[in-house]
Design a protein around this motif. Structure first.
Motif, PDB file in Angstrom:
ATOM      1  N   LEU A   1       0.826  -1.205   0.000  1.00 45.29           N
ATOM      2  CA  LEU A   1       0.000   0.000   0.000  1.00 45.29           C
ATOM      3  C   LEU A   1       0.862   1.257   0.000  1.00 45.29           C
ATOM      4  O   LEU A   1       1.914   1.285   0.630  1.00 45.29           O
ATOM      5  CB  LEU A   1      -0.905   0.019   1.240  1.00 45.29           C
ATOM      6  CG  LEU A   1      -1.895  -1.137   1.376  1.00 45.29           C
ATOM      7  CD1 LEU A   1      -2.600  -1.064   2.718  1.00 45.29           C
ATOM      8  CD2 LEU A   1      -2.885  -1.126   0.226  1.00 45.29           C
ATOM      9  N   PRO A   2       0.411   2.306  -0.670  1.00 47.19           N
ATOM     10  CA  PRO A   2       1.149   3.566  -0.600  1.00 47.19           C
ATOM     11  C   PRO A   2       0.796   4.352   0.669  1.00 47.19           C
ATOM     12  O   PRO A   2      -0.257   4.139   1.278  1.00 47.19           O
ATOM     13  CB  PRO A   2       0.681   4.319  -1.851  1.00 47.19           C
ATOM     14  CG  PRO A   2      -0.676   3.778  -2.141  1.00 47.19           C
ATOM     15  CD  PRO A   2      -0.667   2.355  -1.661  1.00 47.19           C
ATOM     16  N   THR A   3       1.676   5.260   1.039  1.00 42.70           N
ATOM     17  CA  THR A   3       1.402   6.181   2.128  1.00 42.70           C
ATOM     18  C   THR A   3       0.125   6.960   1.802  1.00 42.70           C
ATOM     19  O   THR A   3      -0.104   7.332   0.658  1.00 42.70           O
ATOM     20  CB  THR A   3       2.590   7.169   2.287  1.00 42.70           C
ATOM     21  OG1 THR A   3       3.762   6.409   2.550  1.00 42.70           O
ATOM     22  CG2 THR A   3       2.353   8.152   3.409  1.00 42.70           C
ATOM     23  N   GLY A   4      -0.703   7.168   2.806  1.00 43.72           N
ATOM     24  CA  GLY A   4      -1.947   7.906   2.613  1.00 43.72           C
ATOM     25  C   GLY A   4      -3.148   7.042   2.285  1.00 43.72           C
ATOM     26  O   GLY A   4      -4.273   7.541   2.201  1.00 43.72           O
ATOM     27  N   THR A   5      -2.948   5.730   2.140  1.00 42.47           N
ATOM     28  CA  THR A   5      -4.067   4.820   1.898  1.00 42.47           C
ATOM     29  C   THR A   5      -5.005   4.847   3.092  1.00 42.47           C
ATOM     30  O   THR A   5      -4.569   4.896   4.241  1.00 42.47           O
ATOM     31  CB  THR A   5      -3.550   3.380   1.690  1.00 42.47           C
ATOM     32  OG1 THR A   5      -2.721   3.348   0.529  1.00 42.47           O
ATOM     33  CG2 THR A   5      -4.694   2.387   1.539  1.00 42.47           C
ATOM     34  N   LYS A   6      -6.292   4.819   2.823  1.00 44.71           N
ATOM     35  CA  LYS A   6      -7.290   4.758   3.890  1.00 44.71           C
ATOM     36  C   LYS A   6      -7.812   3.332   3.993  1.00 44.71           C
ATOM     37  O   LYS A   6      -8.213   2.742   2.984  1.00 44.71           O
ATOM     38  CB  LYS A   6      -8.421   5.733   3.632  1.00 44.71           C
ATOM     39  CG  LYS A   6      -7.932   7.173   3.631  1.00 44.71           C
ATOM     40  CD  LYS A   6      -9.017   8.157   3.909  1.00 44.71           C
ATOM     41  CE  LYS A   6      -8.510   9.589   3.858  1.00 44.71           C
ATOM     42  NZ  LYS A   6      -7.412   9.902   4.728  1.00 44.71           N
ATOM     43  N   LEU A   7      -7.764   2.791   5.207  1.00 41.81           N
ATOM     44  CA  LEU A   7      -8.295   1.460   5.472  1.00 41.81           C
ATOM     45  C   LEU A   7      -9.576   1.619   6.261  1.00 41.81           C
ATOM     46  O   LEU A   7      -9.572   2.219   7.349  1.00 41.81           O
ATOM     47  CB  LEU A   7      -7.279   0.627   6.258  1.00 41.81           C
ATOM     48  CG  LEU A   7      -5.934   0.403   5.577  1.00 41.81           C
ATOM     49  CD1 LEU A   7      -4.986  -0.337   6.503  1.00 41.81           C
ATOM     50  CD2 LEU A   7      -6.106  -0.339   4.260  1.00 41.81           C
TER      51      LEU A   7
END
Length: 178
Positions: free
Chosen positions: A95-101
């Motif tokens: 996942l890239p930085t800033g991904t929302k889970l």
């Protein structure tokens, strides 16, 4: 993709106990967990700058890492690596930085980076750190000790809750140590 298990500990111990549910508090972290707070709570980082923002509010690890460790002779149970949320069916490290889970009905965490591992991991199982921090064929160092996040929207998270992913818009930045 789902939440496999949830964990917390009110003391600064390495491992966290499994619980039925955790409450995520926006901008703060896991209610009742020693690492919750708007500013950094990790004991080493507090000594450096106690006013720094807490980018390590919620620690997540994929169950698949424990499966990989088991094939190498390391029996590690959920929560023993200090994670708050163990996921299943998602390669968190891609996942890239800033991904929302999106966890469960309402909680959302935003990924801030990779967990920066320390030698305390070897206190859990001798040689374990070497299994979790390795090198790819091209020499790139791979950290498989979990990812860190901040709570963007609070809510209750339980084992077997659904997990969905929203990638950030624009250019994707790879995960770095936080």
């Amino acid at each position: 993709m789902r939440v496999h298990s949830v964990h917390r500990d009110d003391k600064h111990r390495f491992s966290k106990s499994p619980v039925g549910e955790i409450e995520l508090i926006e901008g703060f972290g896991v209610a009742g967990d020693a690492h919750a707070g708007a500013t950094v709570q990790h004991l080493h980082l507090v000594r450096r700058d106690p006013t720094a923002p807490n980018l390590r509010q919620v620690h997540l690890i994929p169950l698949e890492v424990l499966d990989e460790l088991a094939t190498k002779g390391y029996d590690v149970a959920p929560g023993e690596l200090g994670e708050n949320v163990m996921t299943a069916g998602l390669d968190l490290f891609e996942l890239p930085t800033g991904t929302k889970l999106h966890l469960g009905d309402s909680a959302i965490v935003t990924v801030t980076g990779l967990r920066d591992p320390c030698s305390q991991i070897n206190g859990l199982r001798r040689g374990l750190l070497k299994q979790l921090v390795t090198k790819a064929e091209d020499g790139t160092v791979l950290h498989r000790v979990g990812i860190m996040s901040v709570v963007t929207v609070g809510g209750i998270v339980r084992a077997d809750d659904q997990l969905t992913v929203t990638l950030p818009a624009g250019r994707h930045e790879p995960l770095c140590l936080v």
